[in-house]
Design an enzyme around this catalytic site. Structure first.
Site, PDB file in Angstrom:
ATOM      1  N   GLN A 175       0.857  -1.186   0.000  1.00  0.00           N
ATOM      2  CA  GLN A 175       0.000   0.000   0.000  1.00  0.00           C
ATOM      3  C   GLN A 175       0.896   1.241   0.000  1.00  0.00           C
ATOM      4  OE1 GLN A 175      -1.551   0.830   3.861  1.00  0.00           O
ATOM      5  NE2 GLN A 175      -3.563   1.428   3.114  1.00  0.00           N
ATOM      6  N   SER A 221       1.026   6.501   2.552  1.00  0.00           N
ATOM      7  CA  SER A 221       1.688   7.504   3.395  1.00  0.00           C
ATOM      8  C   SER A 221       2.926   8.091   2.727  1.00  0.00           C
ATOM      9  CB  SER A 221       2.122   6.878   4.719  1.00  0.00           C
ATOM     10  OG  SER A 221       1.046   6.274   5.366  1.00  0.00           O
ATOM     11  N   SER A 258       4.561  -1.302   4.356  1.00  0.00           N
ATOM     12  CA  SER A 258       4.683  -2.680   4.842  1.00  0.00           C
ATOM     13  C   SER A 258       4.812  -3.621   3.659  1.00  0.00           C
ATOM     14  CB  SER A 258       3.438  -3.076   5.639  1.00  0.00           C
ATOM     15  OG  SER A 258       3.205  -2.166   6.679  1.00  0.00           O
ATOM     16  N   GLU A 260      -8.924  -2.434   5.516  1.00  0.00           N
ATOM     17  CA  GLU A 260      -7.709  -2.611   6.324  1.00  0.00           C
ATOM     18  C   GLU A 260      -8.066  -2.575   7.807  1.00  0.00           C
ATOM     19  OE1 GLU A 260      -4.830   0.528   5.796  1.00  0.00           O
ATOM     20  OE2 GLU A 260      -3.326  -0.514   7.021  1.00  0.00           O
ATOM     21  N   GLU A 273      -6.337   8.850  16.979  1.00  0.00           N
ATOM     22  CA  GLU A 273      -7.032  10.143  16.900  1.00  0.00           C
ATOM     23  C   GLU A 273      -7.846  10.245  15.605  1.00  0.00           C
ATOM     24  OE1 GLU A 273      -3.837   9.750  17.751  1.00  0.00           O
ATOM     25  OE2 GLU A 273      -3.949  10.323  19.860  1.00  0.00           O
TER      26      GLU A 273
HETATM   27  C1  LIG Z   1       3.264  -0.929  11.532  1.00  0.00           C
HETATM   28  C2  LIG Z   1       2.879   0.125  10.526  1.00  0.00           C
HETATM   29  C3  LIG Z   1       2.624  -0.250   9.224  1.00  0.00           C
HETATM   30  C4  LIG Z   1       2.278   0.724   8.282  1.00  0.00           C
HETATM   31  N1  LIG Z   1       2.091   0.326   6.991  1.00  0.00           N
HETATM   32  C5  LIG Z   1       1.789   1.242   6.057  1.00  0.00           C
HETATM   33  C6  LIG Z   1       1.665   0.854   4.681  1.00  0.00           C
HETATM   34  O1  LIG Z   1       1.829  -0.323   4.327  1.00  0.00           O
HETATM   35  N2  LIG Z   1       1.394   1.803   3.772  1.00  0.00           N
HETATM   36  C7  LIG Z   1       1.208   3.121   4.111  1.00  0.00           C
HETATM   37  O2  LIG Z   1       0.917   3.916   3.225  1.00  0.00           O
HETATM   38  N3  LIG Z   1       1.339   3.525   5.402  1.00  0.00           N
HETATM   39  C8  LIG Z   1       1.631   2.620   6.374  1.00  0.00           C
HETATM   40  N4  LIG Z   1       1.777   3.017   7.689  1.00  0.00           N
HETATM   41  C9  LIG Z   1       1.700   4.444   8.011  1.00  0.00           C
HETATM   42  C10 LIG Z   1       0.491   4.870   8.821  1.00  0.00           C
HETATM   43  O3  LIG Z   1      -0.666   4.844   8.028  1.00  0.00           O
HETATM   44  C11 LIG Z   1       0.809   6.272   9.345  1.00  0.00           C
HETATM   45  O4  LIG Z   1       1.863   6.160  10.282  1.00  0.00           O
HETATM   46  C12 LIG Z   1      -0.372   6.922  10.009  1.00  0.00           C
HETATM   47  O5  LIG Z   1      -1.389   7.198   9.089  1.00  0.00           O
HETATM   48  C13 LIG Z   1       0.017   8.224  10.737  1.00  0.00           C
HETATM   49  O6  LIG Z   1       0.693   9.085   9.902  1.00  0.00           O
HETATM   50  P1  LIG Z   1       2.062   9.755  10.369  1.00  0.00           P
HETATM   51  O7  LIG Z   1       2.960   8.660  10.860  1.00  0.00           O
HETATM   52  O8  LIG Z   1       2.551  10.616   9.271  1.00  0.00           O
HETATM   53  O9  LIG Z   1       1.700  10.625  11.648  1.00  0.00           O
HETATM   54  P2  LIG Z   1       1.128  12.115  11.642  1.00  0.00           P
HETATM   55  O10 LIG Z   1       0.013  12.227  10.670  1.00  0.00           O
HETATM   56  O11 LIG Z   1       2.270  13.070  11.495  1.00  0.00           O
HETATM   57  O12 LIG Z   1       0.525  12.243  13.101  1.00  0.00           O
HETATM   58  C14 LIG Z   1       1.300  12.613  14.243  1.00  0.00           C
HETATM   59  C15 LIG Z   1       0.355  12.706  15.434  1.00  0.00           C
HETATM   60  O13 LIG Z   1      -0.594  13.774  15.239  1.00  0.00           O
HETATM   61  C16 LIG Z   1      -1.925  13.274  15.404  1.00  0.00           C
HETATM   62  N5  LIG Z   1      -2.849  13.934  14.465  1.00  0.00           N
HETATM   63  C17 LIG Z   1      -2.607  14.196  13.160  1.00  0.00           C
HETATM   64  N6  LIG Z   1      -3.689  14.773  12.595  1.00  0.00           N
HETATM   65  C18 LIG Z   1      -4.645  14.835  13.567  1.00  0.00           C
HETATM   66  C19 LIG Z   1      -5.984  15.315  13.592  1.00  0.00           C
HETATM   67  N7  LIG Z   1      -6.577  15.821  12.514  1.00  0.00           N
HETATM   68  N8  LIG Z   1      -6.683  15.214  14.772  1.00  0.00           N
HETATM   69  C20 LIG Z   1      -6.093  14.705  15.879  1.00  0.00           C
HETATM   70  N9  LIG Z   1      -4.824  14.238  15.910  1.00  0.00           N
HETATM   71  C21 LIG Z   1      -4.104  14.309  14.767  1.00  0.00           C
HETATM   72  C22 LIG Z   1      -1.813  11.800  15.083  1.00  0.00           C
HETATM   73  O14 LIG Z   1      -2.883  11.061  15.661  1.00  0.00           O
HETATM   74  C23 LIG Z   1      -0.455  11.444  15.662  1.00  0.00           C
HETATM   75  O15 LIG Z   1      -0.554  11.188  17.040  1.00  0.00           O
HETATM   76  C24 LIG Z   1       2.144   2.094   8.658  1.00  0.00           C
HETATM   77  C25 LIG Z   1       2.392   2.459   9.984  1.00  0.00           C
HETATM   78  C26 LIG Z   1       2.754   1.503  10.917  1.00  0.00           C
HETATM   79  C27 LIG Z   1       3.019   1.939  12.326  1.00  0.00           C
END
Ligand SMILES: Cc1cc2nc3c(=O)[nH]c(=O)nc-3n(C[C@H](O)[C@H](O)[C@H](O)COP(=O)(O)OP(=O)(O)OC[C@H]3O[C@@H](n4cnc5c(N)ncnc54)[C@H](O)[C@@H]3O)c2cc1C
Length: 404
Positions: A146, A149, A181, A264, A388
């Site tokens: 996928q 991100s 992933s 998912e 969140e």
């Molecule tokens: C084990 C694992 C597997 C993954 N696999 C994939 C994959 O295969 N493909 C893929 O595309 N992605 C993948 N991801 C990514 C995952 O989807 C993102 O980590 C997730 O969507 C959060 O994005 P970010 O890490 O950029 O955090 P950010 O968006 O930067 O968030 C940082 C913090 O701010 C908070 N926040 C942000 N916006 C808001 C809001 N509007 N309201 C309240 N709080 C908010 C969040 O909750 C978080 O605590 C994976 C992540 C993990 C941990």
């Protein structure tokens, strides 16, 4: 191979029996010792770490998927015209549970392809793409990933900046994805990209299926605190994708992404998700082995764990029986939160019961093995969208509360 026509029972108990019978014809081909080179019998993980030295495990998972496909049971909830059985999510869960009970290898390398990519292709792609890709995924020929991100777009997924520019019958994709992933194993990637930089952000997106072996695709591992490297950063440098590999209409990327994300989040609470029947068995075994239920200080944590797991199972069972292959976003968010809560409770229970033996390796079986699970659980609060974001979906789309 032609699948013989047989009456498939809709009743869940009878379906479980049917699956056992079909699997019985090949179960002996999957000796668990072929699954992994490390001591797989003691491993317990919240997020799978298929990387170095796991080639044999991945090959075994593909072979198992092929055997299920040939036996006609690879995809209970899938549409009949694509090789599915036209049943429900509940039947998918029965299949996963029976495979787990029989000690067959889990199919984590295939999880993203089967539960995230396939639903999007089934519901939004052209007939040609559907039949070729979906069959490939369900036969174990293709591993999917996928590509959503990005470094600047996680929770704010509609803000992705990887761009696709039309060039004749192709699109040319350039940008960077992250946290992918299974990207290092994948043959195809479902990529959310920007095709119209001038449109409102949700409207300027389109979804493509990228050949992960195409020129211009570079995959680099990201090491995690568990010590493994289950996910990656993926660089797309002028990668050509034919228009025939577009999933959905131009500008419809957000709708397609919602299909993938709903599936998912909901499948993460099922038997194919992190809390498999095997994990449940291990935690019950741990409590019994150390006679933790006799300890009044541990009993409240045991009760919290049982309640959280029961809530997850009940909600997952209810929704699985009533929905077909396309999951509503709100239901997916509720199920994902119940799964993450149950994972927290299991993790807290294991840590409380074992104390420092969970984190210092004394060579005791079923002790230090839990460190990988405990360290992996925080990731479940992020993967598939953070807590969140699930709360926002439930509040705004489920309960109709206003945005703040
Ligand atoms: C084990 C694992 C597997 C993954 N696999 C994939 C994959 O295969 N493909 C893929 O595309 N992605 C993948 N991801 C990514 C995952 O989807 C993102 O980590 C997730 O969507 C959060 O994005 P970010 O890490 O950029 O955090 P950010 O968006 O930067 O968030 C940082 C913090 O701010 C908070 N926040 C942000 N916006 C808001 C809001 N509007 N309201 C309240 N709080 C908010 C969040 O909750 C978080 O605590 C994976 C992540 C993990 C941990």
């Amino acid at each position: 191979m032609t699948v013989e026509t047989v009456e498939v029972p809709g009743d869940l108990g009878a379906f479980a029996e049917y699956v056992r019978t079909r699997v019985g014809t090949f179960v002996n081909e999957f000796d668990s010792t072929t699954e992994d080179s490390v001591d797989s019998s003691d491993r317990i993980a919240a997020v799978e770490e298929l990387r170095d030295g796991h080639d044999a495990a991945v090959a075994t998972q593909r072979r198992l998927q092929r055997a299920l496909f040939d036996a006609g049971i690879a995809w209970p909830s899938g549409p009949l015209d694509l090789g599915g059985l036209g049943l429900t999510f509940a039947h998918d869960t029965v299949l996963d549970t029976v495979l787990d009970e029989l000690g067959l290898p889990s199919r984590e390398a295939l999880f993203v392809g089967l539960n995230i990519v396939a639903p999007a292709v089934v519901h939004h792609a052209s007939a040609d793409l559907r039949s070729s890709v979906v069959t490939g995924l369900y036969r174990g020929d293709l591993i999917g990933c996928q590509l959503f991100s990005e470094p600047g777009a996680g929770s704010d997924l509609a803000g992705v900046s990887t761009k696709a520019v039309r060039d004749g019958d192709d699109w040319v994709l350039t940008g960077q994805k992250v946290w992918t992933s299974m990207g290092h194993l994948a043959d195809v990637g479902e990529a959310l990209v920007r095709t119209d930089p001038n449109a409102p952000k949700h409207a300027g997106l389109t979804m493509f299926l990228v050949d992960m072996h195409a020129p211009g695709v570079t995959v680099r591992p990201i090491r995690q605190m568990t010590g493994g490297a289950a996910f990656n950063e993926v660089f797309l440098d002028e990668v050509r994708v034919p228009d025939s590999h577009r999933i959905g209409g131009i500008g419809d990327g957000w709708t397609v992404a919602s299909t993938s994300l709903g599936n998912e989040r909901s499948t993460m609470s099922g038997a194919a998700g992190p809390l498999t029947p095997y994990v449940m068995e291990r935690v019950v075994g741990l409590v019994r082995r150390l006679e933790a239920e006799a300890d009044p200080l541990l009993r409240p944590q045991i009760a919290r764990t049982v309640a959280a797991v029961a809530a997850m199972r009940a909600a997952s069972g209810l929704s699985a029986g009533s929905w077909s292959h396309r999951m509503e976003p709100v239901a997916g968010s509720v199920l994902k939160m119940l799964m993450a809560t149950a994972a927290d409770e299991i993790s807290a229970l294991a840590a409380a019961v074992l104390g420092e033996r969970a984190f210092v390796d004394h060579g005791e079986k079923d002790a230090f093995a839990w460190s990988e699970f405990v360290l992996g659980v925080p990731a479940l609060h992020l993967a598939g969208g953070t807590d969140e974001i699930q709360y926002n979906v439930i509040a705004q789309r489920g309960l109709g509360l206003p945005r703040r």
